[in-house]
Design an enzyme around this catalytic site. Sequence first.
Site, PDB file in Angstrom:
ATOM      1  N   HIS A 169      -7.745  -5.441  -0.908  1.00 35.54           N
ATOM      2  CA  HIS A 169      -6.565  -4.750  -0.341  1.00 35.54           C
ATOM      3  C   HIS A 169      -5.820  -5.118   1.171  1.00 35.54           C
ATOM      4  O   HIS A 169      -4.452  -5.048   0.615  1.00 35.54           O
ATOM      5  CB  HIS A 169      -7.164  -2.804  -0.297  1.00 35.54           C
ATOM      6  CG  HIS A 169      -5.520  -2.119  -0.023  1.00 35.54           C
ATOM      7  ND1 HIS A 169      -5.688  -2.000  -0.963  1.00 35.54           N
ATOM      8  CD2 HIS A 169      -5.124  -1.319   1.174  1.00 35.54           C
ATOM      9  CE1 HIS A 169      -4.735  -1.132  -0.246  1.00 35.54           C
ATOM     10  NE2 HIS A 169      -4.094  -0.256   0.442  1.00 35.54           N
TER      11      HIS A 169
ATOM     12  N   ASP B  36      -9.590  -5.121  -5.630  1.00 33.31           N
ATOM     13  CA  ASP B  36      -9.291  -4.185  -3.915  1.00 33.31           C
ATOM     14  C   ASP B  36      -9.999  -2.770  -4.732  1.00 33.31           C
ATOM     15  O   ASP B  36      -9.824  -1.834  -5.955  1.00 33.31           O
ATOM     16  CB  ASP B  36      -7.387  -3.743  -5.168  1.00 33.31           C
ATOM     17  CG  ASP B  36      -6.731  -3.082  -2.994  1.00 33.31           C
ATOM     18  OD1 ASP B  36      -7.247  -1.942  -3.005  1.00 33.31           O
ATOM     19  OD2 ASP B  36      -5.947  -3.233  -3.185  1.00 33.31           O
TER      20      ASP B  36
ATOM     21  N   SER C 199       0.728  -1.494   0.282  1.00 33.50           N
ATOM     22  CA  SER C 199      -0.177  -0.175  -0.216  1.00 33.50           C
ATOM     23  C   SER C 199       0.454   1.308   0.500  1.00 33.50           C
ATOM     24  O   SER C 199       1.502   1.332  -0.850  1.00 33.50           O
ATOM     25  CB  SER C 199      -0.688  -0.581   0.939  1.00 33.50           C
ATOM     26  OG  SER C 199      -2.063   1.072   1.258  1.00 33.50           O
TER      27      SER C 199
END
Length: 211
Positions: A159, A130, A65
């Site tokens: 995610h 995601d 991320s």
Amino acid sequence: MCSTKMHLSYRSCHESNLNYDYSGYGGSTGKPSEFNTYHDIEAVHDCLKKEYGIRQEDLILYGQSVGSGPTLHLATRLQGLRGVVLHGAILSGIRALYPVKVTFWFDIFKNINKIQQVDCPVLVIHGTADGIVEWTHGKRLWELSKEKYDPLWIKGGGHCNLEAYPEYIRHLRKFISAMEQLPLVRRAKPSGVPTSTVAESKHKCLRFGKR
């Protein structure tokens, strides 16, 4: 979730993972900021190099991320890395929020520019469902990579749940095994490019038990 890991890969087949918190996150003091995440990852690498003799050739960087930002920041400064893994990575801070086509000067974590400066194999992992960072971010980062490794697009993956898919660990193990088989070739660093931007006086090495 945002995280950065350093996978220590030794030719003797001994493997370890080093995880740490950024400034202002978890148990770390300080304030969270883009600059501080860069400072933190450089400090961790500096500690591994000076205190434990870990070479960059024995490192695989793993960024998830927003953690992909400091991961690529360090990867652009180390020309001898084994590899880089980008998990649910962002193209840039603003692009994670808005579908812009240009990079603004005030944007943060400009991975779309830095990925093209990484000279080691790059594995990109992203979930096709995601809802935080669209799959197109991972796809574009993979397309821009110099040394592409087979990407992993997890169908239906979100995610924060990719680790729950069996193909995740299989593909990651395959990548690590492939990187360990690569010959150690130290790439020449262009003159004028620093290996670190962290002044030694700015931090003390992290302390953890030696094995």
